[in-house]
Design an enzyme around this catalytic site. Structure first.
Site: not given
Ligand SMILES: Cc1cc2nc3c(=O)[nH]c(=O)nc-3n(C[C@H](O)[C@H](O)[C@H](O)COP(=O)(O)OP(=O)(O)OC[C@H]3O[C@@H](n4cnc5c(N)ncnc54)[C@H](O)[C@@H]3O)c2cc1C
Ligand code: SF4
Ligand code: SF4
Ligand code: FES
Lengths: 244, 553
Positions: B329, B349
């Site tokens: 990740h 994000r």
């Protein structure tokens, strides 16, 4: 006695290895250990030689498996924490509570309704709350536990659900409660009633299900099953981003 | 570390870089970084993704995947001696006799149990065994959300293409079809169980972006999505009074003399005594392998994510697929030390935070597929030397979280990302005011036990669901598709196992396959002291272990 303790400590930690690093002194179930400063309680216990078979789950503050009770040297208070989300402090006396045997009511979510005194029916013990606020102080998630129980007593399911959304069911509140209330199970019931009966169902999900059932996407899907990887690649590359 | 001057959670020297991030922010707010073409993505991956690093994998020497590459850490376990010696186990005494044995109490196990029950299997004929407490799993930790194409401009077809593109078209199409076509049904099911989804006043789902999706499709419950799902499923399993055995691990599958899987050898984690569980059908729902720390990476995974299911399946001859790729990740915490490796949800994000280097400049579109995004971070830190170095020597790039508050209004972070906000606050950092430092972390097992679209493995009687199985995500999974995976395939495995049970007849129990496995190891010339499955990692201090005496053995 003191000498014995010091010797045991040296044996357990290999003091010489630790030297040079900043360390703190902690007590795990009464026994003294020196561990590097800045570790979480969980990592400090491992550093000291504990291998968890319980009391360690997500290791990130989401599961409540690492509920811990501690006291600080020179202080009479009992504090609560998540071992994976709390740094060690010099002079901590630590004990773990990896499992809380609190009672959970059995119910059928399709039959209960989000109305009246349903929480009281399944958990009559909430009426025993003496508003001492101990549960709130114990909660590592900073939930207003007492307020939520008071809301439960009043039958205010919406407030209970909204106040307790971040409950990770660690059980620390229940363990400290003088009235033996299993707060987190009460909250779970309230949230499910809220999610099922008070929040409106999403119509667009319903619509999509109908479309799927009617076979609207079948033909296209079947075609995709026969499409080559190369062709899929092209389709993927020409897929427009939908910015709505 | 104490000699460093700290200012609101960060050492003074890191503050200098934060000032640059703040200075460039007004300009960056108007900038959108270009997305990469497929070719550019592929080149980035080849050069910087950990999967492509030479010397980190090897071909397996035994078993159905002989010749296939696997990371050393996994290969070591698949080429280890089985933990259980058949001679030590008395198969004539059955401790748990059940119709359906479900191994693993995370999302996949819970969903499978509920749907097997729905399909008509009585609760007392279903048994979930799990090595920690029920629900202590990767599932409870997922934050960002779950994908389902249920808004008018979206469709399962679009979802299908996104999944295939993310997985580099190596996914099994029939599994992706099941995943995307069943998705809305699973959302509806959760809604009916009483899940507190993020919704607007009308009941419409609030849906956000995820890396590698071409449309907003992410359903969430703030950033506690997995916790909310697991606690509801767990509550429902308890309500239906399905058997649950906690703190108990499966250490070997049992077969019958017809070659079907017929249960498992279990070990009580407290007393270490073994138990024989006989079952007409068995579902593996043991999750992933983050705790193998592949290539030394820290991990987001829970304590029990040790690849046990892969080992157990391999011992009975089930084929694995796509095991050579691991998911890193992009945004694991790189600072502070206490939370290194823990997940910073992609939603940060998704809600608008950009990724910037130590000079405060963007270097990648924030929502590329995960493998691409992670590779870009690695290049920025280690090739271009534009990462911030932490007091413990880690490198990382900034996630400019305060942008979220500017774009979506003050308080958004506390409202939409309470778990993230709380985690940083616990260690003295306010992510609504200051950016946070991130670096890739080992997150997900992309591949696993091969299944068909009914959740069956190659071995009769053995089903698999969730992170332990492979083929759904090809070489790379997109955010929000693994919760969906355990929902869809947990349901399918549960239903089909319940149907299988009705027709199954068990033969005589045996552990001959374990002896055969030992024989394969010998014949391949593999010499090792290692035993598998691993069950739990060992993080005890080295100094302590060096002085350890086994007084009870
Ligand atoms: C931090 C984090 C965030 C994530 N965020 C998202 C997200 O936003 N969206 C998304 O779609 N996905 C997300 N994921 C991925 C997703 O959560 C997992 O892939 C998924 O939950 C796996 O479910 P599972 O049931 O297969 O495995 P798990 O949930 O891990 O459950 C496996 C269970 O089996 C038990 N077990 C293991 N071995 C044995 C054994 N030998 N015997 C008995 N029991 C055993 C384990 O202890 C565990 O309880 C995230 C994962 C992590 C770690
Ligand atoms: S409300 Fe109780 S069970 Fe929930 S997190 Fe707080 S202390 Fe733990
Ligand atoms: S601890 Fe128990 S009695 Fe005290 S306020 Fe909380 S619920 Fe009430
Ligand atoms: S181990 Fe899960 S909250 Fe600490």
């Amino acid at each position: 006695m003191e000498a014995d303790k010091a010797e045991a400590k040296a044996a357990q930690l290999g003091e010489e290895e630790v030297q040079g690093k900043e360390t703190v002194k902690i007590y795990i179930m009464g026994k003294e250990y020196r561990v590097p400063a800045g570790l979480t309680i969980m990592k400090a216990m491992e550093y000291a030689g504990y291998r968890f078979i319980r009391g360690s789950g997500c290791r990130a503050g989401f599961c409540g498996a690492c509920a811990t009770i501690y006291r600080l040297e020179g202080d009479y208070k009992l504090y609560t924490a998540l071992a994976c989300q709390t740094s060690v402090i010099d002079g901590m006396y630590l004990a773990q509570l990896p499992f809380v045997p609190a009672n959970k009511a059995i119910y059928d979510v399709n039959k209960v309704r989000a109305e009246g005194n349903v929480l009281m029916v399944y958990y009559p013990e909430i009426a025993r709350c003496v508003s001492c606020n101990t549960c709130t102080k114990a909660c590592p998630q900073e939930i207003e536990v007492m307020d939520a129980i008071q809301a439960a007593v009043k039958g205010d399911i919406v407030s209970v659900a909204e106040l307790t959304f971040e409950c990770i069911q660690c059980g620390l509140c229940a363990v400290r409660c003088p009235a033996e209330i299993p707060q987190y199970h009460v909250f779970q019931l309230a949230r499910r009633l809220y999610g099922k009966y008070i929040l409106k169902p999403a119509k667009h999900v319903e619509e999509r299900l109908k479309e799927i059932k009617s076979g609207k996407f079948n033909e296209e899907m079947e075609k995709l099953m026969r499409t080559s990887r190369e062709e899929l690649r092209k389709m993927y590359e020409s897929l427009e981003r939908v910015e709505d | 570390m104490s000699s460093l001057k700290m200012i609101e959670g960060y050492p003074e020297y890191m503050r200098k870089s934060i000032e640059l991030v703040e200075r460039t922010r007004p300009r960056r707010m108007r900038e959108v970084y270009r997305r990469l073409s497929l070719e550019e993505r592929e080149e980035l991956l080849r050069k910087y993704h950990p999967d492509y690093k030479p010397g980190t994998k090897r071909p397996l020497r035994i078993g159905p995947n002989r010749g296939d590459e696997a990371p050393h850490e996994l290969a070591d376990l698949l080429e280890a001696h089985p933990l259980v010696k058949p001679i030590d186990v008395d198969l004539s005494k059955i401790d748990i006799d059940t119709d359906l044995l479900i191994i693993g109490g995370g999302g996949a196990g819970l969903v499978a149990a509920l749907w097997a029950n729905q399909e008509g299997l009585p609760p007392d004929r279903i048994t979930i065994v799990t090595k920690l407490r029920l629900g202590d799993s990767n599932s409870v930790m997922s934050q960002g959300g779950v994908q389902a194409a249920d808004r008018p401009p979206d469709s399962p077809v679009r979802h299908f293409l996104d999944v295939m593109g993310g997985g580099h078209f190596a996914n099994k199409p029939e599994l992706v079809k099941a995943l995307t076509m069943d998705a809305p049904l699973m959302i509806k099911w959760l809604e009916e169980l009483g899940l507190m989804f993020d919704k607007d006043e009308e009941g419409n789902m609030v849906e956000d972006w995820g890396g590698g999706t071409s449309i907003r499709r992410m359903h969430a419950c703030k950033d506690y999505t997995g916790m909310e799902i697991v606690r509801v499923l767990r509550d429902e399993v308890r309500n239906r009074e399905i058997n649950v055995v906690e703190f108990t691990s499966a250490v070997e599958l049992i077969k019958d003399d017809l070659g079907h899987v017929a249960g498992a050898v279990l070990v009580n984690m407290e007393s270490e005594q073994y138990m024989v569980a006989r079952a007409k059908a068995t579902i593996l729902a043991t999750g992933g392998y983050g705790r193998l720390h592949i290539q030394g990476f820290p991990t987001t995974n829970h304590y029990g994510a040790t690849a046990d299911g892969l080992v157990l399946a391999y011992h009975v001859g089930a084929r694995l697929t796509d095991i050579e790729t691991a998911q890193y990740h992009p945004t694991g915490a790189a600072y502070p030390e206490q939370i290194v490796g823990l997940l910073i949800t992609e939603k940060v994000r998704g809600l608008g935070a950009q990724v910037v280097n130590k000079h405060g400049e963007q270097f990648v579109f924030p929502l590329e597929p995960r493998d691409v995004e992670a590779s870009a971070f690695i290049r920025e830190c280690w090739e271009r030397n534009n990462g911030v170095i932490t007091p413990t020597g880690m490198r990382g790039v900034w996630l400019d979280s305060p942008m979220i508050e500017i774009i979506r209004g003050e308080g958004t972070i506390q409202r939409r990302l309470p778990a993230m906000y709380r985690m940083y606050k616990r260690f003295g950092i306010d992510m609504a005011k200051d950016p946070i430092l991130v670096f890739p972390t080992l997150h997900y097992q992309n591949g696993g036990v091969a299944i068909n679209d009914r959740g069956q493995t190659d071995i009769p009687g053995l089903f698999a669901a969730g992170e332990v199985e492979g083929g759904v995500h090809g070489k790379n999974r997109l955010m929000g598709n693994s919760i969906l995976d355990y929902l869809v395939f947990g349901r399918r495995a549960g239903i089909n196992a319940a149907r299988y049970v009705k027709k199954a007849n068990l033969g005589r129990l045996t552990l001959n396959h374990v002896d055969e496995y030992e024989k394969m190891l010998r014949e391949a010339g593999i010499e090792t002291d290692r035993k598998a499955p691993m069950i739990l990692p060992d993080y005890r201090g080295k100094e302590v272990l060096a002085r350890k005496i086994d007084i009870f053995k």
